[in-house]
Write an enzyme that holds these catalytic residues in place. Structure first.
Site: not given
Length: 732
Positions: A262, A306, A422, A483-484
Site C-alpha cells: 500500500e 488501489t 496508508h 500500488d500507487h
C-alpha cells in the site's frame, strides 16, 4: 444599535438582494479555494478573470429557482439549502483534491457508500484549519436571519420577475461558455483533463457536465457493436509482444503470491534515514540473485487508486477516466481476469485483506474476476488495537492468514493487500521499532511515512520466514509491487530535502515520483535489476507468460516486460506518457510539456523527427485509453470469449462459507489433496513467528478460526485446531 441598523442596506433586505449576497459570498470562497487548494494552471490574466466569474452564473441560476416559490420563508430556506449543497460540493472537492489531486466525478460520489465504511483517520487528516472559511458565511447569514438583521422580504415575486433573473443567469452562463471557448477551443469535446473544465466553468458546471457524460456512458453500454470490439482486438493484437523463450513457462505449475504494498514508492528502496535502512528486507530482496527487479516501473492509477492497481494487474485493462471501475462497473461487467484464466490451468485463488468486504465493492468484483475465496475483516481478529485506519495491521494480516492459506489446494493464485502504510501513516507506539528513528520535518505525513514503511518491511520478512519454513517458498513465484504514490503534492517540499533535490519541483518530477517497486522473486529464477520502462498494465502478460500461458488471444493493453518486443511506453491515466526518451505531461506534445526523461530538462524546441516521434506516442496513448474505456464502459467482453477460456460464474462463489468449503474439499479429496495442511499432515501455523505486540498473549489468533466463522460450519471439521490439539505459534 445604530451601527447594526446602518448595516441594513436596502438591497440585502430584498429577496433578489439576498440572492445576490449568497452569490457574492460563494464566489469569494470559490476563488479562495481556487488559489489555496486547487492547482488550476492559470497562465494569464484572461484565465484568472474567467475563473473568478465562472461560479456566478450557476449560482444565480440555481438560487433563482427559489424565487418561483411564493411563500417568502420557504423561498429563503430553499436558497439557503441550495447554497449549502453548492458549498458542500465545493468542500468535498477541496478534501478530495488534497488526496487525489483531481476533482470528484458523479460516479465517485454515487459509489461513496462502497468505500466510506472502510475509511478511517485518513479523511480527518485532510482537514485544514482554514476550511472553516468555506462554511463561515453560511453560519453568519443564518445568525443574521435569526436575529432579524437580515429581514425576510414579504413581497410576492411574479413569474416574469423570477424568470428575468433566471434568464439573466442563462445569459451569464452563455457568456462564460463563450469566454472559455475563446481561451480553450472545443473545451467540452476534447476533455482530456478535468482541471480544464473546472478552471473555465467552475465546480458546479463541471459536475453537471460530468453527470451528462455519466448518463451517456450508461446509454453507450447498451448500444455496443461488433465494429468497436474488432477495432480493440486489432489494436491489442497489433501491440502484442511474444514471450521470451528463456522465461516462458519458467514458473509453470508454481503457486503465485502477489503482495500488494500500500502507497509504497520506489524511492524507499535503499533509502537510509538517520543512518538506518527504511526497508532492509525489501532492499535485500531487490538485489537478490533470484529476483527480477525494475527500477523504472510506474503506477498508472486514476481516481480508483488501489482498485485501479488491482484492476490492471488482474485484467490488463486501465481504470476508467471518471471514477473507480470496481465501484462503477465491477458488479455487472464481464472480465477475463487472472484468477479465471489460471483456473483453466487448475489454479484456485484467494484474496487476503483485513478491511470490510464491500470496500471498493470487492465482494462483488472478486466474484466476477473469478476468485474462489475472499478473506476479509470477518476472518481476522477484531480487537480495537488490531486495526489501523483501513483494516487489520500488516503483521496481523500475514500471521492470521496462514490458517486459511494452508487449506488451499495447490497450485494457487493469491493476493495479500496490506494497509498499514496508508495515509495518514499513523503507527501505534508499541508497533514502532525502537532502533529506527524517522525524520523530523515539519510535515507529519512524511515523518509517519517512513515509520509505516519500515513496519511493513518487517511484516514481509516474517511472512517470508514462514514461507521458507513451511516449504511454500520453493514452490511459489512471489510478486511484490507498490500500488500507487503515498506522498502527494502537499508533501513535495518536505520530501525534496530528504531525497537531496535542490531545484524547484516540476511536472517532470511529479511524473517520476509515480515510480513504485516491482519485483518477481522465485527460487531458481535468473534475476537482475532491470532498466526497462514498464507499468502496472504490463504485469498480467508478464505473469501469464512466466506461468506458460500465452496471452495472445486475450484483450490486454500491456506487454510482457521480459519480451524483446515489450513496448517501453508508460501511459498514465491522466494522459502523461513516460518512455526512456521522453516524458510528455498530460499527453500534450507541445512546448512546456515535454521533458528529456534521462536528464529531466525541458525540451524547448523540436526537430521534425522528434515531432513525428511525439505524435506517434500521443496517438498510442489516446488509443490505449480510449479503447480500454470503450471496452469497459460498454462491457464488450460479454461478446468475446477467447478459445479455451471459460467465463466466471459469480453465483458459484460464497464468501461467507468459504472456509468450510475448503475443509470439505480437503476431506473429499483425501490423499489427493494438495493443500499445505495435507502435505504436513496437520497445521503449519505453529511455524509462524511474529513480534507483533498485539499477538504476544494471543497466539490463538494465529492458530484458531474465529467463532463467527467456525461456528457456522456444516462440515465435521471447521477449524484448524481444536482445544485438545491446538499448537501454539511462537512469538519473538
Amino acid at each position: 444599535m445604530r451601527k447594526i441598523q446602518h448595516f441594513n442596506f436596502t438591497w440585502i433586505q430584498k429577496r433578489t438582494g439576498f440572492l445576490a449576497l449568497l452569490t457574492i459570498l460563494y464566489t469569494i470562497k470559490y476563488i479562495f479555494a481556487g488559489y489555496v487548494d486547487f492547482n488550476l494552471g492559470l497562465s494569464d490574466p484572461y484565465q484568472h478573470f474567467i475563473m473568478w466569474t465562472s461560479p456566478i452564473a450557476t449560482s444565480i441560476l440555481l438560487l433563482s429557482l427559489a424565487l418561483y416559490i411564493k411563500k417568502p420563508i420557504a423561498s429563503y430556506v430553499t436558497m439557503l439549502v441550495i447554497d449549502f449543497v453548492n458549498t458542500a460540493l465545493l468542500f468535498a472537492n477541496v478534501i478530495y483534491y488534497r488526496q487525489f489531486t483531481d476533482f470528484l466525478t458523479v460516479k465517485t460520489i454515487a459509489n461513496t457508500s462502497k468505500v466510506s465504511q472502510g475509511l478511517g483517520k485518513s479523511a480527518v487528516s485532510l482537514l485544514h484549519f482554514d476550511d472553516i472559511f468555506i462554511w463561515l458565511d453560511l453560519i453568519v447569514i443564518i445568525l443574521l436571519l435569526i436575529f432579524k438583521i437580515i429581514k425576510i422580504d414579504q413581497k410576492k415575486y411574479s413569474f416574469s420577475s423570477s424568470f428575468a433573473v433566471t434568464s439573466f443567469s442563462c445569459f451569464l452562463l452563455g457568456l462564460n461558455f463563450f469566454l472559455s471557448e475563446t481561451s480553450r477551443p472545443r473545451l467540452l469535446r476534447n476533455t482530456f483533463d478535468r482541471v480544464y473544465v473546472v478552471k473555465y466553468l467552475g465546480i458546479t458546471s463541471y459536475t453537471a457536465y460530468d453527470s451528462i457524460k455519466s448518463l451517456q456512458s450508461g446509454t453507450n453500454s447498451k448500444v455496443a457493436n461488433a465494429e468497436e470490439l474488432n477495432k480493440i482486438l486489432a489494436f491489442t493484437k497489433k501491440n502484442y509482444a511474444s514471450p521470451n523463450i528463456q522465461y516462458f513457462g519458467k514458473a509453470k505449475g508454481k503457486n503465485v503470491i502477489i503482495i500488494h504494498l500500500e502507497s509504497f514508492q520506489q524511492f524507499l528502496i535503499n533509502l537510509k534515514i538517520n543512518g538506518k535502512e527504511v526497508t532492509p528486507f525489501l532492499n535485500s530482496l531487490y538485489k537478490d540473485k533470484n529476483t527480477l527487479s525494475y527500477e523504472n516501473f510506474y503506477n498508472q492509477v486514476g481516481l480508483g487508486r488501489t482498485s485501479d492497481a488491482e484492476n490492471m494487474l488482474e485484467t490488463g485493462t486501465y481504470g476508467i477516466s471518471d471514477g473507480s471501475l470496481f465501484t462503477s462497473l465491477g458488479s455487472n461487467n464481464a472480465f477475463q481476469a487472472a484468477p479465471q484464466i489460471l483456473r483453466q490451468s487448475g489454479y484456485t485463488s484467494a484474496v487476503f485483506h483485513g478491511n470490510i468486504a464491500t470496500f471498493w465493492n470487492r465482494n462483488d468484483v472478486y466474484k466476477n474476476l473469478g476468485y474462489n475465496y475472499f478473506f476479509y475483516k470477518n476472518y481476522y481478529s477484531n480487537n480495537k488495537d488490531d486495526s489501523s485506519g483501513y483494516g487489520i495491521k500488516d503483521k496481523l494480516l500475514f500471521a492470521e492468514s496462514i490458517k486459511y492459506l494452508e487449506q488451499m489446494q495447490q497450485p494457487f493464485y493469491t493476493k495479500f493487500i496490506t494497509v498499514t502504510n496508508h495515509i495518514p501513516f499513523d503507527l501505534d507506539d508499541e508497533d514502532k521499532d525502537p532502533d529506527f528513528k524517522t525524520t523530523n520535518t515539519s510535515d507529519a505525513t512524511v515523518n509517519g511515512y517512513f515509520l509505516t514503511a519500515h513496519y511493513l518491511d518487517s511484516a514481509l520478512k516474517e511472512f517470508f520466514d514462514y514461507l521458507k519454513k513451511s516449504g511454500l517458498y520453493k514452490n511459489s513465484m512471489i510478486i511484490i509491487y507498490g500500488d500507487h504514490y503515498g506522498l502527494s503534492s502537499s508533501d513535495y517540499n518536505a520530501i525534496s530535502s530528504i531525497l537531496g533535490k535542490t531545484s524547484d519541483w516540476s511536472s517532470y518530477d511529479t511524473a517520476q515520483f509515480q515510480k513504485v517497486p516491482f519485483m518477481i522473486h522465485m527460487d531458481g529464477l535468473k534475476g537482475s535489476v532491470k532498466q526497462e520502462y514498464a507499468g502496472e498494465i504490463d504485469v498480467l502478460p508478464t505473469i501469464l507468460h512466466l506461468l506458460g500461458v500465452n496471452n495472445k488471444n486475450y484483450i490486454q493493453f500491456g506487454t510482457d516486460m521480459l519480451s524483446k518486443y515489450h513496448k517501453q511506453i508508460v501511459v498514465f491515466r491522466n494522459g502523461t506518457i513516460v518512455t526512456p526518451k521522453y516524458t510528455i505531461i498530460n499527453g500534450k506534445a507541445s512546448n512546456g510539456n515535454v521533458y528529456n526523461t534521462k536528464t529531466g530538462e525541458l525540451i524547448k524546441s523540436f526537430t521534425i523527427k522528434q515531432k513525428k516521434e511525439l505524435q506517434k506516442l500521443v496517438k498510442y496513448e489516446r488509443e490505449s485509453l480510449h479503447y480500454s474505456d470503450t471496452l469497459n464502459n460498454r462491457n464488450l467482453l460479454r461478446f468475446y470469449t477467447p478459445k479455451g477460456f471459460i467465463p466466471a460464474t459469480p453465483t458459484q462463489f460464497n464468501y461467507i462459507t468459504e472456509f468450510q468449503q475448503m475443509i470439505n474439499l480437503r476431506e473429499k479429496l483425501g490423499k489427493a489433496s494438495t493443500s499445505l495442511y495435507s502435505q504436513h499432515k496437520g497445521t503449519t501455523t505453529n511455524l509462524y513467528q511474529t513480534d507483533a505486540p498485539e499477538l504476544k498473549d494471543r497466539t490463538n489468533e494465529i492458530t484458531t478460526i474465529p467463532e463467527n466463522i467456525s461456528g457456522s460450519a456444516s462440515s465435521t471439521s471447521s477449524s484448524v485446531t481444536s482445544p485438545s490439539n491446538q499448537s501454539s505459534s511462537s512469538h519473538k
